[in-house]
Design a protein around this motif. Structure first.
Motif, PDB file in Angstrom:
ATOM      1  N   ALA B 188       6.440  80.433  37.289  1.00  0.00           N
ATOM      2  CA  ALA B 188       7.099  81.485  36.811  1.00  0.00           C
ATOM      3  C   ALA B 188       8.501  80.842  36.320  1.00  0.00           C
ATOM      4  O   ALA B 188       9.070  80.010  37.040  1.00  0.00           O
ATOM      5  CB  ALA B 188       7.424  82.267  38.126  1.00  0.00           C
ATOM      6  N   ALA B 190      11.346  82.285  36.615  1.00  0.00           N
ATOM      7  CA  ALA B 190      12.163  82.419  37.784  1.00  0.00           C
ATOM      8  C   ALA B 190      13.651  82.254  37.724  1.00  0.00           C
ATOM      9  O   ALA B 190      14.401  81.691  38.416  1.00  0.00           O
ATOM     10  CB  ALA B 190      11.917  81.430  38.995  1.00  0.00           C
ATOM     11  N   GLN B 275       9.978  91.788  41.935  1.00  0.00           N
ATOM     12  CA  GLN B 275       8.538  91.751  41.805  1.00  0.00           C
ATOM     13  C   GLN B 275       7.889  92.000  40.378  1.00  0.00           C
ATOM     14  O   GLN B 275       7.248  91.431  40.059  1.00  0.00           O
ATOM     15  CB  GLN B 275       8.206  92.604  43.218  1.00  0.00           C
ATOM     16  CG  GLN B 275       8.403  92.330  44.450  1.00  0.00           C
ATOM     17  CD  GLN B 275       9.661  92.754  44.842  1.00  0.00           C
ATOM     18  OE1 GLN B 275      10.408  93.224  43.947  1.00  0.00           O
ATOM     19  NE2 GLN B 275       9.934  92.078  45.981  1.00  0.00           N
ATOM     20  N   PHE B 278       8.328  89.076  38.307  1.00  0.00           N
ATOM     21  CA  PHE B 278       7.347  87.957  38.697  1.00  0.00           C
ATOM     22  C   PHE B 278       6.000  88.599  37.869  1.00  0.00           C
ATOM     23  O   PHE B 278       5.031  87.699  37.233  1.00  0.00           O
ATOM     24  CB  PHE B 278       7.074  87.838  39.743  1.00  0.00           C
ATOM     25  CG  PHE B 278       8.110  86.703  40.366  1.00  0.00           C
ATOM     26  CD1 PHE B 278       7.347  85.472  40.313  1.00  0.00           C
ATOM     27  CD2 PHE B 278       9.262  87.094  40.832  1.00  0.00           C
ATOM     28  CE1 PHE B 278       8.114  84.464  40.957  1.00  0.00           C
ATOM     29  CE2 PHE B 278       9.928  85.851  41.330  1.00  0.00           C
ATOM     30  CZ  PHE B 278       9.549  84.707  41.261  1.00  0.00           C
ATOM     31  N   ARG B 283       3.551  84.400  32.948  1.00  0.00           N
ATOM     32  CA  ARG B 283       3.199  83.159  33.858  1.00  0.00           C
ATOM     33  C   ARG B 283       2.798  81.985  32.910  1.00  0.00           C
ATOM     34  O   ARG B 283       2.620  82.237  31.872  1.00  0.00           O
ATOM     35  CB  ARG B 283       2.068  83.387  34.789  1.00  0.00           C
ATOM     36  CG  ARG B 283       0.711  83.718  33.724  1.00  0.00           C
ATOM     37  CD  ARG B 283      -0.460  84.115  34.647  1.00  0.00           C
ATOM     38  NE  ARG B 283      -1.750  84.241  33.926  1.00  0.00           N
ATOM     39  CZ  ARG B 283      -2.731  83.385  33.437  1.00  0.00           C
ATOM     40  NH1 ARG B 283      -2.467  82.469  33.838  1.00  0.00           N
ATOM     41  NH2 ARG B 283      -3.553  84.155  32.587  1.00  0.00           N
ATOM     42  N   LEU B 641       2.211  79.606  41.505  1.00  0.00           N
ATOM     43  CA  LEU B 641       1.753  81.352  41.823  1.00  0.00           C
ATOM     44  C   LEU B 641       0.226  81.195  42.236  1.00  0.00           C
ATOM     45  O   LEU B 641      -0.554  80.532  41.740  1.00  0.00           O
ATOM     46  CB  LEU B 641       2.006  81.989  40.211  1.00  0.00           C
ATOM     47  CG  LEU B 641       3.329  81.937  39.601  1.00  0.00           C
ATOM     48  CD1 LEU B 641       3.063  82.288  37.873  1.00  0.00           C
ATOM     49  CD2 LEU B 641       4.210  82.747  40.067  1.00  0.00           C
ATOM     50  N   CYS B 653       5.498  86.948  44.665  1.00  0.00           N
ATOM     51  CA  CYS B 653       6.138  87.412  43.632  1.00  0.00           C
ATOM     52  C   CYS B 653       7.863  87.711  43.991  1.00  0.00           C
ATOM     53  O   CYS B 653       8.361  88.801  43.306  1.00  0.00           O
ATOM     54  CB  CYS B 653       5.647  88.521  43.047  1.00  0.00           C
ATOM     55  SG  CYS B 653       5.194  90.073  44.225  1.00  0.00           S
ATOM     56  N   ASP B 654       8.173  86.901  44.778  1.00  0.00           N
ATOM     57  CA  ASP B 654       9.782  86.938  44.802  1.00  0.00           C
ATOM     58  C   ASP B 654      10.281  85.670  45.101  1.00  0.00           C
ATOM     59  O   ASP B 654       9.486  84.617  45.246  1.00  0.00           O
ATOM     60  CB  ASP B 654      10.074  88.091  45.857  1.00  0.00           C
ATOM     61  CG  ASP B 654       9.703  87.496  47.450  1.00  0.00           C
ATOM     62  OD1 ASP B 654       9.501  86.413  47.661  1.00  0.00           O
ATOM     63  OD2 ASP B 654       9.432  88.574  48.154  1.00  0.00           O
ATOM     64  N   TYR B 658       7.868  82.416  46.489  1.00  0.00           N
ATOM     65  CA  TYR B 658       7.486  81.629  45.191  1.00  0.00           C
ATOM     66  C   TYR B 658       8.703  80.513  45.325  1.00  0.00           C
ATOM     67  O   TYR B 658       9.861  80.811  45.282  1.00  0.00           O
ATOM     68  CB  TYR B 658       7.598  82.245  43.868  1.00  0.00           C
ATOM     69  CG  TYR B 658       7.528  81.306  42.687  1.00  0.00           C
ATOM     70  CD1 TYR B 658       6.177  80.845  42.255  1.00  0.00           C
ATOM     71  CD2 TYR B 658       8.455  80.684  41.654  1.00  0.00           C
ATOM     72  CE1 TYR B 658       5.855  79.989  41.209  1.00  0.00           C
ATOM     73  CE2 TYR B 658       8.283  79.738  41.124  1.00  0.00           C
ATOM     74  CZ  TYR B 658       6.956  79.350  40.730  1.00  0.00           C
ATOM     75  OH  TYR B 658       6.877  78.403  39.419  1.00  0.00           O
TER      76      TYR B 658
END
Lengths: 328, 729
Positions: B188, B190, B275, B278, B283, B641, B653-654, B658
């Motif tokens: 991700a 991020a 969330q 993500f 991705r 992921l 997904c946070d 991650y």
């Protein structure tokens, strides 16, 4: 986030009265609860804010132990001189958890009550027997790398995520719990959390209306204290496995071996048989293996987390070897 | 006035070196730094127009199918709820970088779990979020929804295919060869700032403050999505809290906020939850790669094979360009490169931090280490002897090539021991200690760019462009270029970015921002210098400006005499793009320790040496490199992921689950900047640096893990479970 009634509790009895209602929860540091409320994993109708009830004191007890108030922050507990000198395993365990910012806010009682980090628990659009009884377990056959290998049930394979309670469990600490009627009862930390069984939503022994007031530690015991946390990144990650150990070696033999394990089960894992195997014996690789055999005899992986079983064995070896080395 | 430069030939004049101000190339702190650390830099979600309503996206809870009904009444009576927007123009994926057209729309067709399907708008954010959770949606599911590449027949991405010579023959004839499969997990971006948009509609014009990297493309994408004329739109992105590819294309919240603002005739803010960022932006595809390297007895490569399998949603054009630098990094007569794409129903795959090299280089450079060991040659030497004279596939010259210098200077600075390399030799307590290295490469891109430079009568300068600063230092380097050209301290230069009403550039992405927009500013400034030279009675070439005056002559204020000079600099890469292969190069060196019992890897120290043309600002450039090295640590050790194997939803997904590296994962990091001038890369002789710092670094760590403990891993990230499984007893 669902609207809720905020109540600043004026007294313990007041707080206790509020949270005896279904749909009411106590809030202290809020570092876990508020996240869960935003995700609507928790949707309390009432919150009882207990932050103004004192209970933050850390004080010596008459029997030479230490009483940590439920509202003492993780930071306050970790830096307390007596915790550092007499219970270093606890200081290290607390410092191995979360981040400085979270520890500044998180409390001792709240830490004990933190919920699992299972991905399926925190995603309300996925099945989870813990969150929604009867909906199924998403983690079994799903992504289960962080999940339990001991004490699981076909309902739930989540882990208790914390570090602090693992050390407290090894130290033989006791949770003090107050009830609405003013009665206080005590429960060893090792018995405070529950296994999932058929009631995975029940994570600890607190009854409606009960509030943790303190955790007391027994007087310091002799021996080496170790907290070892294995994780993918070196901070701000939950344990793959963690071990809290208070180990004493006298005349070349184990004379104390109080061990507790994190990351393996729905609760800090404490197996009294390990001490039985070790005490009175000469440390050796073979003996460590015997201890691991007993610990892991009932272990069951779920594919992705199979590695936890050999990892626990190896980490146990490392911890016991370290204890022997430090005792020498 | 405007000035146009189409670069068809290398520019060896290095004009910027002959200026007198001396502000370019200085390690200056970011001019926007104070605003950022004091919280006074306003990010998109922080714009609060009066009467602003709050929107929250509703996302699908099935993998594939059709939304047959949205029961709006299920939430319209909830407190504060204003509306449920289910306009057919809502977008369901983010646009790919430089798409220049709307991404997939038709929100009723669900292609992945977590796809946005509607927007709930309420008076407060909390009300909107609660209602979004309660909106009743009826689906008709399509069971045929493969979520893993193993379940489908992949198709060849033919643009990438290369077949030269006879690789099979080279492999069988080779004195030494390796044939290895690697896997990498999805990543991700991020970015810290979640995707956010605040849209305002005045009945004629729509103004959207949004967190975006490429306004020039984003405005077209938004106009196309809304089916509106571009001139009715204005996009503003003054500050962007990191993008890393995730904000290249217009994403779902921007289109949703726009539609809601127009429908409700009041401002609407839509901020994605962490969330949602993500789960429904981008991705990086997971990859499965095969590396085949054939070498003669001395280590000269005779065969080079690199194949990769990546995935994306049906209909997406983007395929993780895993082989991007493999095409030219090492010489070998027989070559076989192939990229396959599997169509699966997981969230959109797109550009995430150095698409391609971020995962292709770790595999290639891991295989090179295995080969070096087989041959018994120092891994640095193996790289050095295989550096090609020219692009081995296209026969083009390199615009500049600093790999050898980076390898040598890096090895020297790191203290690389080029002696015999035996794994599992050094142990300190529980920890095995070892070293490893890898090459770095990242293709260099530039694109057409425009910027307006205005020299004001008071001797200050204004630079305006729609270029964004995504945290990289763009504000600062543009002030430095203008200051250098016009003889001004940078506090005399105001840089105004991130507004689509300004002249357009290509935005930030693919590491092309600095060289592209920097060249446009250079062109604009040069035109202003022409005018100033005329006024000063000299030629532009001889005009010397410093400290707000002609050196030894008049002040700018006096020269301007109340006038302002404004020039739009227009830079365009011309034929030169096809005449050279251009890339940044570098080398990584790492020392790691691996715990014998737990398999945990911790990095002791890491060094990167990079050559990427002119260094405009060594401080911001170094920061870019440090960030890149940090990402490479993530690729090597922690980032993955995880997708549910049944419904394909993204599970972790946070930022707690991650795992991007945290401070404690970062060792002593050292950066060596190998300064150079690349005359063919851009008129300012600069290349991109944003991504180079992560392209290959993971392999240096992987190779060090092997050298430390003897665990040769072929799967990234190298988490404790994998290290333990591969560690010899």
């Amino acid at each position: 986030m669902r609207p809720f009634q905020y109540n600043r509790a004026r007294s313990l009895a007041d707080a206790s009265g509020i949270i005896s209602d279904k749909g009411a929860l106590a809030i202290a540091g809020g570092t876990n609860l508020l996240d869960l409320m935003k995700l609507q994993v928790e949707i309390p109708e009432q919150l009882a804010d207990i932050n103004h009830l004192g209970m933050a004191e850390i004080a010596d007890t008459e029997d030479g132990g230490l009483r940590i108030g439920a509202l003492a922050t993780n930071t306050a507990a970790a830096v307390h001189p007596r915790v550092r000198s007499d219970y270093p395993v606890l200081a290290r365990a607390i410092l191995a958890g979360a981040t400085q910012q979270l520890r500044n806010k998180a409390t001792t009682g709240g830490n004990l009550c933190q919920r699992t980090r299972c991905f399926y628990f925190t995603n309300v659009d996925q099945p989870c027997n813990k969150r929604e009884p009867g909906s199924g377990c998403g983690a079994i056959d799903g992504i289960a790398k962080l999940h339990a290998v001991l004490g699981t049930s076909d309902q739930c394979i989540a882990t208790y995520p914390g570090d602090m309670a693992v050390a407290m469990s090894a130290l033989g600490a006791v949770v003090h719990i107050a009830h609405e009627d003013g009665e206080e009862r005590t429960v060893p930390v090792a018995d405070f959390h529950c296994l999932p069984g058929d009631t995975p939503w029940r994570e600890n022994v607190l009854e409606p209306g009960e509030i943790i007031t303190a955790v007391s530690l027994p007087a310091k015991v002799a021996g080496t204290q170790i907290y070892r946390k294995v994780r993918e990144r070196s901070s701000y990650a939950f344990a793959l496995v963690s071990i809290a150990a208070i180990v004493e070696i006298k005349n070349g033999l184990f004379s104390r071996a109080d061990l507790a394990f994190g990351g393996l089960a729905h609760k800090p894992w404490h197996d009294p048989r390990i001490a039985d195997v070790l005490i009175g014996q000469v440390p050796s690789e073979k003996l460590f293996d015997e201890a691991a055999d007993i610990l892991l005899s009932g272990a069951q992986g779920f594919g992705e987390n199979d590695f936890k079983i050999p990892l626990t064995r190896r980490t146990l070896h490392a911890v016991l070897a370290q204890a022997v080395e430090q005792a020498a | 006035m405007s000035a146009h430069l189409k670069q068809d030939e290398p520019d060896t004049s290095n004009r910027l070196d002959n200026m007198r101000q001396g502000v370019l190339g200085k390690p200056l702190s970011r001019i926007d730094g104070l605003a950022k650390v004091t919280g006074t830099a306003t990010y998109s979600a922080e714009y609060s127009p009066e009467n602003c309503a709050e929107g929250v996206l509703v996302t699908a809870t099935i993998t594939r199918g059709v939304v047959t009904r949205i029961d709006k009444d299920s939430v319209l009576s909830m407190p504060g709820v204003i509306s449920v927007i289910d306009d057919a123009r809502l977008t369901t994926r983010a646009a790919q970088g430089t798409a220049d057209e709307a991404p997939q729309q038709s929100p009723r067709t669900v292609c992945y779990w977590g796809q946005p399907i509607a927007l709930v708008v309420a008076e407060t954010f909390e009300q909107a979020r609660d209602a979004a959770k309660h909106l009743k949606v009826i689906y008709r599911e399509n069971e045929a929804a493969p979520v893993s590449p193993d379940l489908v027949e992949p198709k060849e991405h033919e643009d990438e295919t290369v077949r030269q010579g006879d690789l099979a023959r080279a492999m069988s004839d080779a004195a030494h060869s390796v044939d290895i499969a690697y896997t990498t997990k999805g990543h991700a971006s991020a970015a810290m700032e979640p995707h956010a948009a605040v849209a305002e509609w005045d009945g004629k014009k729509l103004t959207v403050h949004a967190s975006l990297q490429m306004l020039n493309f984003n405005i077209t994408e938004l106009a196309d999505a809304l089916d509106m004329d571009e001139d009715k739109l204005r996009l503003v992105s003054r500050f962007v809290g990191g993008g890393f590819g995730s904000k290249l294309g217009v994403s779902e919240e921007t289109v949703a906020a726009s539609l809601a603002a127009m429908e409700l005739e009041r401002p609407v803010r839509v901020v994605m939850s962490r969330q949602q960022v993500f789960q429904c932006v981008m991705r990086r595809s997971e990859t499965t790669q095969r590396l085949r390297l054939a070498a003669d007895k001395d280590g000269k490569l005779t065969g080079f094979g690199h194949q990769a399998l990546v995935s994306n949603l049906p209909g997406e054009t983007f395929a993780e360009p895993v082989l991007q630098s493999s095409h030219f990094l090492y010489a070998a007569e027989s070559r076989e490169l192939k990229l396959n794409v599997a169509r699966i129903h997981q969230m959109t795959a797109g550009s995430v931090r150095a698409p391609g090299e971020a995962v292709g280089m770790p595999a290639l450079e891991g295989a090179m280490d295995v080969l070096a060991e087989k041959i018994g040659i120092d891994p640095v030497e193996l790289r050095l002897i295989n550096i090609p004279e020219e692009d081995p596939e296209q026969g083009l010259p390199f615009s500049s090539h600093k790999l050898a210098e980076c390898l040598k200077q890096g090895a020297e600075a790191f203290g690389w021991d080029s002696g015999h390399r035996e794994p599992r030799v050094k142990r300190e307590g529980e920890w095995w200690v070892g070293t490893g290295m890898a090459s770095a490469a990242r293709v260099h891109n530039v694109s057409e760019a425009k910027a307006r430079v205005t020299l004001k009568p008071d001797g200050t300068c204004l630079v305006e462009t729609d270029m964004t600063d995504i945290g990289t230092g763009t504000y600062t380097i543009l002030a430095q270029i203008a200051g250098e050209m016009l003889g001004l301290e940078i506090d005399k230069v105001l840089v105004d970015l991130g507004d689509s009403q300004h002249p357009r550039g290509p935005g930030s992405g693919g590491s092309w921002g600095a060289a592209s927009i920097g060249s446009a500013v250079y062109v604009g400034c040069k035109a202003i210098r022409e005018e100033l030279a005329t006024r000063a009675g000299t030629s532009e070439a001889e005009l010397e400006l410093a400290e707000g005056r002609v050196v030894g002559g008049q002040t700018l204020t006096a020269l301007l005499d109340g006038d302002e000079i404004s020039e739009e600099g227009h830079y365009e890469p011309g034929d030169i793009k096809d005449d050279y292969t251009a890339s940044g190069f570098g080398a990584f060196f790492a020392q790691v320790r691996v715990n014998h019992f737990t398999g945990e890897t911790r990095i002791d120290r890491m060094l990167g040496a990079f050559g990427f043309g002119r260094v405009l600002n060594p401080k911001t450039a170094r920061s870019q490199c440090l960030g890149g090295i940090t990402w490479s640590i993530g690729v090597a050790l922690t980032e993955a992921l995880e997708f549910d194997p049944r419904d394909g939803h993204l599970v972790n997904c946070d930022l707690a689950e991650y795992h991007v590296p945290v401070h404690r994962d970062l060792p002593e990091l050292e950066v060596v900047l190998v300064d150079e001038r690349d005359p063919a890369a851009s008129p300012i002789q600069a290349k991109g640096i944003g991504e180079l710092g992560m392209c290959g670094g993971a392999a240096a760590i992987a190779n060090a893990i092997y050298n430390a403990c003897g665990a040769r891993l072929f799967e990234y990230p190298m988490t404790p479970d994998r290290v333990l499984a591969a560690m010899p007893e």
